[in-house]
Write a protein that holds these residues in place. Structure first.
Motif: not given
Lengths: 148, 495
Positions: B328-332, B367-369, B379-389, B405-414
């Motif tokens: 729905q969000l157009g993300k991989n 917001y993260g990916v 310069g990242k691979s087009p596919t994001s990785h989401l892992q739970i443990s 995902g979106r490091i240096g922006r949202i979480e950094q801001l946060l």
């Protein structure tokens, strides 16, 4: 109840107004009736029985019926019996259309007219009732259909 | 009416030997009494029709009782049926009765044409509205004399109880059938979760109801459709997560209808007819399944699927959710399980863990990916990785959700906003949802797909915090400069 049924009742009402008054009645967005009564000052009810059972009624304000009486009967300041007869005629026309369309498998009662908003009308419990608001010459009236 | 004159009564054959006149009179008088007695007390409605289909003077008391009318003599039988049974049946009755008077036609064969073998008879109230009905069975027999068929004897019985019993049996069969179908579809879901789902559906249907009722102006009808569309997607989403296929199918059908209507430019009231009919169908389905659920609730726990299956279902739901939302969000996004031991989740936390996982995945995807294009630019691979443990020690059980995902922006801001240069407090950020939303919502940078789903973000964060607070859970957000963002949630293990 099927979509075709609702369309049919709406179209019959629209046709009546168009033919008798040369002004269209415009259906608004229909909704499901809840517990709240949907009744204006005059209400004409027809019962349907036979292979399918239900109730259809049309409810309108006194103001609207007075304007309608002037248009249809050319009568100003119509009396209460005239207003009752008028609303009865509208629903009777709908009933005749129903009979013509659905055939003799249905029994259609003669319209019963009630006045006042005091109480709601007892509708079949298990059958949903659909309310179709309609506008005619800036007057709003409602067509309520409950048919299994 | 006397015995001699009345041709409808059978002629007396036997004559007494002594005092013939007196004996005959006595016999006639006895027969009359017997007849009167019979007509008074017989349980069926007995009556007689002549060729004009007029009811004779002689009929049973029960006939009046059944029809709810007195003084039926000389009344036309078809007139009595008028407004009590449909016209179609009256017409068939007329044809049938006329055939019955034609002696050359075999009676047994004509009986098959009887439309009144079982008929619903409607009774009017004082206003002329049909207020009640009974089921009657009418049978007719020919009465002959030398000339042919001279009359018909009619017998009417009230078979309402038998019909109602048949109906009840049929309804019971249908109900059991439906219950079995629903059982197969809902047994795998925990009762509490199912209850919540029902409440959710009820809430959304109520919202659709309200939207339709409040729509006075057709100029805003497209907005009305959007609101309905959103509610339906919520229902569909929740049903998908729980693998409730009937609801998913119904929601899909409803969504298709709304989509078709949305295509039109100038909407009129009539266009909404399919919507209101579908709404009523969905309500009916919800009521049905709720009724069934109430009946089986007591036994549900005994028939629940094994924990391993429930665990499989949770993982499957998370994967499905990630896949659908990403699309729905157009993300991989690649969903990875990592060391996530579903079976280790303490029973008391199963529901809240499930809710939190869905919230976190949603938050991450929103917001993260980044989109594939954004990632490639970085310069990242087009596919994001989401892992739970998951992890567990003596004191706590926890889960970790990690993404690149979106490091240096949202979480950094946060992080900067929340913690500045200091250590983050153990209990996590102490911002309310709207403050967090302020930090991360960058107007103009949100894609069309994202904006549709992000409306509830502040509410979601509040919900997350409330859930954690309730279970005394803790949230920690970890960042590294470029590689990952991690949410760690821990719950105390109860003694």
């Amino acid at each position: 109840m099927h979509e075709a049924d609702l369309h049919f009742f709406i179209d019959s009402t629209v046709t009546y107004f168009e033919e008798k008054t040369q002004t269209k009645a415009v259906p608004g967005i229909p909704y499901l009736k809840g517990d709240e009564p949907v009744m204006l000052e005059y209400t004409s009810i027809i019962g349907i029985s036979g292979e399918r059972k239900g109730v259809v009624y049309l409810t309108a304000s006194k103001n609207m019926l007075e304007v309608l009486a002037e248009t249809v009967f050319k009568v100003r300041e119509a009396s209460i019996p005239t207003l009752e007869m008028l609303i009865s005629e509208v629903t009777n026309n709908i009933a005749l259309s129903v009979r013509a369309a659905y055939g003799s498998q249905f029994m259609i009662s003669l319209p019963v007219v009630v006045q006042g908003k005091a109480r709601g009308i007892q509708l079949p419990e298990e059958v949903p009732a659909f309310v179709v608001p309609m506008d005619w010459q800036k007057h709003r009236f409602y067509l309520v259909i409950s048919l299994d | 009416m006397t015995v001699k004159e009345d041709r409808l009564l059978p002629a007396t054959k036997s004559r007494p030997k002594s005092h013939p006149e007196k004996s005959t009179l006595k016999t006639v008088s006895s027969l009359q009494s017997v007849l009167d007695y019979l007509l008074q007390y017989v349980e069926e409605g007995v009556f007689f029709l002549n060729k004009q289909l007029t009811i004779s003077e002689v009929y049973s008391h029960r006939f009046e009782e059944l029809l709810g009318r007195e003084k039926l003599a000389q009344e036309n039988f078809l007139q009595i049926l008028k407004n009590r049974v449909p016209d179609k049946i009256i017409k068939k009755t007329e044809e049938f009765l006329h055939f019955m008077f034609q002696a050359e036609l075999e009676e047994e064969v004509i009986q098959e044409l009887n439309p009144l073998t079982r008929v619903e008879f409607f009774f009017e109230d004082e206003l002329g509205m049909w207020s009640s009905s009974r089921f009657f069975s009418f049978k007719f027999r020919r009465i002959y004399d030398q000339t042919g068929v001279v009359a018909l004897m009619g017998i009417v019985q009230d078979v309402s109880e038998w019909i109602q019993l048949q109906k009840a049996v049929q309804e019971s069969r249908n109900s059991i059938q439906k219950q079995m179908e629903w059982l197969v579809n809902i047994l795998h879901v925990e009762p509490d979760i199912l209850n919540e789902f029902f409440k959710g559906v009820e809430h959304e249907l109520g919202y659709i109801d309200k939207t339709l009722k409040g729509a006075r102006d057709l100029r805003f009808s497209h907005q009305v459709l959007e609101n309905i569309y959103r509610s339906l997607h919520i229902i569909k989403g929740n049903a998908t997560l729980l693998d409730l296929e009937p609801f998913v199918n119904q929601a899909n059908q409803f969504i298709r209808i709304v989509q078709n209507i949305k295509q039109k430019t100038d909407l009129i009231g009539n266009d909404f007819v399919p919507i209101v009919v579908q709404l009523s169908e969905m309500r009916k389905k919800l009521e049905e399944v709720r009724r069934i659920f109430k009946q089986i609730q007591k036994f549900h726990r005994f028939f629940r699927a094994k924990r391993s299956y429930e665990s499989f279902l949770l993982i499957n739901s998370l994967k499905t959710y990630t896949r659908e939302l990403s699309k729905q969000l157009g993300k991989n996004v690649q969903f990875e399980l990592g060391d996530f031991d579903v079976l280790s989740i303490p029973y008391v936390y199963r529901k809240v863990v499930r809710d939190i996982l869905f919230l976190l995945i949603r938050n991450t995807l929103l917001y993260g990916v980044e989109t594939p294009e954004e990632r490639e630019k970085l310069g990242k691979s087009p596919t994001s990785h989401l892992q739970i443990s998951s992890f567990q020690d003596e004191k706590s059980w926890g889960l970790i959700l990690r993404h690149d995902g979106r490091i240096g922006r949202i979480e950094q801001l946060l992080k900067e906003k929340i913690y500045g240069d200091g250590e983050q407090p153990e209990n996590g950020p102490d911002l309310n949802g709207s403050q967090i939303a302020e930090l991360i919502f960058v107007p103009g940078n949100i894609s069309a797909g994202e904006s549709q789903v992000m409306d509830n973000f502040p509410l979601e964060i509040e919900v997350l915090k409330q859930k954690l607070r309730k279970e005394r859970g803790k949230l920690k957000i970890s960042f590294t400069s470029e590689k990952f963002c991690e949410f760690t949630i821990a719950f105390p293990l109860k003694k």
